[in-house]
Design a protein around this motif. Structure first.
Motif, PDB file in Angstrom:
ATOM      1  N   VAL A  14     -22.493  35.372  20.051  1.00  0.00           N
ATOM      2  CA  VAL A  14     -21.314  34.387  19.673  1.00  0.00           C
ATOM      3  C   VAL A  14     -20.411  35.280  18.508  1.00  0.00           C
ATOM      4  CG1 VAL A  14     -20.690  32.469  18.331  1.00  0.00           C
ATOM      5  CG2 VAL A  14     -22.683  32.334  20.155  1.00  0.00           C
ATOM      6  N   LEU A  15     -21.079  35.815  17.656  1.00  0.00           N
ATOM      7  CA  LEU A  15     -20.268  36.720  16.512  1.00  0.00           C
ATOM      8  C   LEU A  15     -19.478  37.776  17.146  1.00  0.00           C
ATOM      9  CD1 LEU A  15     -22.834  36.987  13.686  1.00  0.00           C
ATOM     10  CD2 LEU A  15     -20.702  35.606  13.515  1.00  0.00           C
ATOM     11  N   VAL A  16     -20.325  38.416  18.438  1.00  0.00           N
ATOM     12  CA  VAL A  16     -19.687  39.592  19.043  1.00  0.00           C
ATOM     13  C   VAL A  16     -18.258  39.010  19.680  1.00  0.00           C
ATOM     14  CG1 VAL A  16     -19.710  41.620  20.810  1.00  0.00           C
ATOM     15  CG2 VAL A  16     -21.627  41.089  19.157  1.00  0.00           C
ATOM     16  N   GLY A  17     -18.530  37.666  20.285  1.00  0.00           N
ATOM     17  CA  GLY A  17     -17.428  37.261  21.040  1.00  0.00           C
ATOM     18  C   GLY A  17     -16.176  36.521  20.218  1.00  0.00           C
ATOM     19  N   VAL A  18     -16.687  35.972  18.984  1.00  0.00           N
ATOM     20  CA  VAL A  18     -15.611  35.376  18.087  1.00  0.00           C
ATOM     21  C   VAL A  18     -14.978  36.421  17.251  1.00  0.00           C
ATOM     22  CG1 VAL A  18     -15.409  33.999  15.980  1.00  0.00           C
ATOM     23  CG2 VAL A  18     -17.023  33.188  18.016  1.00  0.00           C
ATOM     24  N   ILE A  19     -15.488  37.352  17.012  1.00  0.00           N
ATOM     25  CA  ILE A  19     -14.719  38.366  15.907  1.00  0.00           C
ATOM     26  C   ILE A  19     -13.542  38.910  16.470  1.00  0.00           C
ATOM     27  CG2 ILE A  19     -14.895  40.426  14.613  1.00  0.00           C
ATOM     28  CD1 ILE A  19     -17.626  39.696  13.613  1.00  0.00           C
ATOM     29  N   PRO A  20     -13.491  39.554  17.902  1.00  0.00           N
ATOM     30  CA  PRO A  20     -12.475  40.269  18.448  1.00  0.00           C
ATOM     31  C   PRO A  20     -11.223  38.836  18.630  1.00  0.00           C
ATOM     32  CG  PRO A  20     -14.509  41.185  19.601  1.00  0.00           C
ATOM     33  CD  PRO A  20     -14.969  39.892  18.469  1.00  0.00           C
ATOM     34  N   ALA A  21     -11.734  37.604  19.024  1.00  0.00           N
ATOM     35  CA  ALA A  21     -10.945  36.781  19.377  1.00  0.00           C
ATOM     36  C   ALA A  21      -9.988  36.431  18.148  1.00  0.00           C
ATOM     37  CB  ALA A  21     -11.661  35.525  19.687  1.00  0.00           C
ATOM     38  N   LEU A  22     -10.750  36.135  16.922  1.00  0.00           N
ATOM     39  CA  LEU A  22     -10.202  35.923  15.740  1.00  0.00           C
ATOM     40  C   LEU A  22      -9.231  37.308  15.336  1.00  0.00           C
ATOM     41  CD1 LEU A  22     -12.977  34.601  13.449  1.00  0.00           C
ATOM     42  CD2 LEU A  22     -11.183  33.381  14.392  1.00  0.00           C
ATOM     43  N   ALA A  23      -9.390  38.541  15.472  1.00  0.00           N
ATOM     44  CA  ALA A  23      -8.648  39.447  15.032  1.00  0.00           C
ATOM     45  C   ALA A  23      -7.368  39.432  15.781  1.00  0.00           C
ATOM     46  CB  ALA A  23      -9.492  40.766  15.447  1.00  0.00           C
ATOM     47  N   VAL A  24      -7.666  39.105  17.287  1.00  0.00           N
ATOM     48  CA  VAL A  24      -6.361  39.263  17.967  1.00  0.00           C
ATOM     49  C   VAL A  24      -5.359  37.882  17.496  1.00  0.00           C
ATOM     50  CG1 VAL A  24      -5.576  38.484  20.268  1.00  0.00           C
ATOM     51  CG2 VAL A  24      -7.467  40.305  19.802  1.00  0.00           C
ATOM     52  N   VAL A  25      -6.097  36.775  17.347  1.00  0.00           N
ATOM     53  CA  VAL A  25      -5.243  35.595  16.946  1.00  0.00           C
ATOM     54  C   VAL A  25      -4.825  35.754  15.514  1.00  0.00           C
ATOM     55  CG1 VAL A  25      -5.443  33.055  16.047  1.00  0.00           C
ATOM     56  CG2 VAL A  25      -6.654  33.822  18.064  1.00  0.00           C
ATOM     57  N   GLU A  26      -5.164  36.462  14.648  1.00  0.00           N
ATOM     58  CA  GLU A  26      -4.698  36.873  13.479  1.00  0.00           C
ATOM     59  C   GLU A  26      -3.668  37.870  13.430  1.00  0.00           C
ATOM     60  OE1 GLU A  26      -6.045  37.763   8.672  1.00  0.00           O
ATOM     61  OE2 GLU A  26      -7.749  38.188  10.466  1.00  0.00           O
ATOM     62  N   ALA A  27      -3.793  38.810  14.150  1.00  0.00           N
ATOM     63  CA  ALA A  27      -2.822  39.520  14.317  1.00  0.00           C
ATOM     64  C   ALA A  27      -1.494  39.072  15.070  1.00  0.00           C
ATOM     65  CB  ALA A  27      -3.184  40.805  15.090  1.00  0.00           C
ATOM     66  N   SER A  28      -1.584  38.035  15.830  1.00  0.00           N
ATOM     67  CA  SER A  28      -0.507  37.423  16.549  1.00  0.00           C
ATOM     68  C   SER A  28       0.159  36.373  15.635  1.00  0.00           C
ATOM     69  CB  SER A  28      -0.862  36.774  17.616  1.00  0.00           C
ATOM     70  OG  SER A  28      -1.456  37.386  18.749  1.00  0.00           O
ATOM     71  N   VAL A  29      -0.551  35.968  14.530  1.00  0.00           N
ATOM     72  CA  VAL A  29       0.114  34.879  13.629  1.00  0.00           C
ATOM     73  C   VAL A  29       0.873  35.687  12.410  1.00  0.00           C
ATOM     74  CG1 VAL A  29      -0.526  33.149  12.067  1.00  0.00           C
ATOM     75  CG2 VAL A  29      -1.217  33.076  14.326  1.00  0.00           C
ATOM     76  N   ARG A  30      -0.005  36.755  11.776  1.00  0.00           N
ATOM     77  CA  ARG A  30       0.352  37.490  10.550  1.00  0.00           C
ATOM     78  C   ARG A  30       1.427  38.468  10.802  1.00  0.00           C
ATOM     79  NH1 ARG A  30      -4.413  38.455   6.662  1.00  0.00           N
ATOM     80  NH2 ARG A  30      -2.580  38.750   5.339  1.00  0.00           N
ATOM     81  N   THR A  31       2.514  38.376  11.150  1.00  0.00           N
ATOM     82  CA  THR A  31       3.398  39.451  11.541  1.00  0.00           C
ATOM     83  C   THR A  31       3.899  40.061  10.651  1.00  0.00           C
ATOM     84  OG1 THR A  31       5.556  37.831  11.212  1.00  0.00           O
ATOM     85  CG2 THR A  31       4.317  37.988  13.386  1.00  0.00           C
ATOM     86  N   ASP A  32       3.655  39.773   9.308  1.00  0.00           N
ATOM     87  CA  ASP A  32       4.002  40.578   7.995  1.00  0.00           C
ATOM     88  C   ASP A  32       3.056  41.641   7.706  1.00  0.00           C
ATOM     89  OD1 ASP A  32       2.109  38.410   7.519  1.00  0.00           O
ATOM     90  OD2 ASP A  32       2.469  38.854   5.345  1.00  0.00           O
ATOM     91  N   VAL A  33       1.857  41.830   8.607  1.00  0.00           N
ATOM     92  CA  VAL A  33       0.829  42.675   8.214  1.00  0.00           C
ATOM     93  C   VAL A  33       0.857  43.966   8.907  1.00  0.00           C
ATOM     94  CG1 VAL A  33      -1.600  43.427   8.393  1.00  0.00           C
ATOM     95  CG2 VAL A  33      -1.147  40.980   7.730  1.00  0.00           C
ATOM     96  N   PRO A  34       1.161  45.100   7.967  1.00  0.00           N
ATOM     97  CA  PRO A  34       1.278  46.436   8.714  1.00  0.00           C
ATOM     98  C   PRO A  34       0.215  46.810   9.635  1.00  0.00           C
ATOM     99  CG  PRO A  34       1.084  46.833   6.296  1.00  0.00           C
ATOM    100  CD  PRO A  34       0.983  45.349   6.587  1.00  0.00           C
TER     101      PRO A  34
END
Length: 374
Positions: free
Chosen positions: A27-47
């Motif tokens: 579950v962790l291996v599946g959730v962490i990539p999904a969270l990273a993609v979602v966060e990268a999509s939402v936080r457009t200010d992060v270089p």
């Protein structure tokens, strides 16, 4: 190296050994990539957010080996993370990078002393390297160190608590082995001594009284049968934890539980052919009854009476210990309840403990004859 440092350096890996992979790891291996993609999509200010999302996705499988290879997985994650941070001249600002703390926790929870020292050093070096591109704020340094120290301390605390629990269980086993040695002496050794005495008597009368010799042989046969029965019972009881002192108590000694004048009062009822129960099995029933009465006295609030019933029939032995107090709706099994259940199970029986529909608490143990005569 000083003694404490050497002791830490030479410390073995965690005992008991870590478990294998479980569903939570996947579950962790599946959730962490999904969270990273979602966060990268939402936080457009992060270089460099998408680069970090790719890096975190690639590093997520390290969680699968964090127990068996904790330092290696931590080294891989921190080396890659530090290299990317230096290449992009900035800290990873995605919150998902906090998953590195899971790897740090695993090193101090499961790793050897060398792994803990090397892992701690690796984290310190990684933090210092990330501070090279831009000087950090004091608050950031304090916060980062506090989080790392807290995570490491939590791993050590869980590790030492589990080791202490393991040592306590081992001590219980050692104490029980001493008790069972007494049981072996007081039961099987008694019958073997009787066989030896009968054999000596048979040798003395064999030449002058053949009839007496037959009687001696019959007595030896009876003693040998009882000895075999006791030995079979002892094989099962040898694995059960509990405490006792010689001489080995039996079913009749359960009446002694009612001799205590302290409240609540104890009523004992014994039924059936008590002499047909092997001594080792009777001792197990006594210990279960004793532990159940002790638990009732300690934990049954407002109890005025404890009823102890033992019934022996052709199927085996059934024990019930019931109180009229106010007990909890459920209870986590401690050493007492665990010991009662294991003792019954090793004799082929069962032991259940829980609240009764009309209030109070009941301990019910059933030891079938098949369990101690097989």
């Amino acid at each position: 190296m000083t003694s404490p440092v050497r002791a830490l350096w030479d410390a073995p890996a965690a005992v008991p050994a870590p478990p294998g992979r479980v569903w939570r790891d996947w579950v962790l291996v599946g959730v962490i990539p999904a969270l990273a993609v979602v966060e990268a999509s939402v936080r457009t200010d992060v270089p460099w957010r998408w680069l970090w999302a790719v890096v975190l996705t690639a590093l997520a499988p390290t969680l699968l080996w964090r127990r068996s290879r904790p330092f290696t997985m931590l080294a891989i994650a921190f080396a890659v993370g530090t290299a990317v941070g230096l290449a992009t001249a900035g800290d990873p600002q995605l919150y998902t990078t906090a998953y590195f703390l899971i790897l740090l926790y695993a090193v101090f929870r499961w790793g050897s002393g060398r792994a803990m020292v090397a892992g701690g050093s690796l984290v310190v070096i990684g933090m210092l390297l990330t501070f090279l591109p831009t000087p950090p704020q004091v608050a950031d340094v304090i916060g980062g160190v506090a989080v790392a120290v807290t995570t490491s301390t939590l791993g050590l605390a869980v590790r030492w608590r589990r080791r202490a629990r393991s040592r306590e269980l081992e001590q219980v086993r050692l104490l029980e082995r001493e008790q069972l040695a007494r049981d072996l002496h007081d039961t099987v050794a008694h019958h073997v001594s009787a066989i030896a005495i009968q054999a000596q008597a048979g040798s003395a009368v064999a030449a002058t009284d053949p009839g007496a010799t037959v009687q001696v042989l019959q007595a030896i046969e009876a003693e040998a049968t009882r000895t075999l029965r006791e030995m079979r019972a002892m094989v099962g009881v040898l694995r059960a934890p509990d405490d006792a002192l010689a001489p080995t108590p039996g079913l009749a000694e359960i009446r002694s539980l009612a001799a205590d004048a302290a409240a609540p009062t104890i009523a004992v009822r014994l039924g059936g052919d008590l002499d047909s129960v092997p001594q080792a099995v009777a001792a197990a029933v006594f210990r279960i009854a004793q532990e159940a009465v002790t638990n009732a006295r300690r934990h049954a609030r407002g109890a005025t009476r404890i009823d102890v019933g033992v019934d022996v029939d052709s199927d085996g032995v059934r024990l019930e210990v019931r109180d009229d107090g106010v007990g909890a709706a459920s209870a986590a099994p401690g050493y007492g309840i665990t010991g009662m259940r294991e003792r019954a199970a090793l004799l082929g029986g069962t032991c259940d403990a829980g609240p009764t529909p009309d209030g109070g608490w009941i301990v019910a143990a059933t030891l079938p004859r098949a369990g101690w005569t097989a």
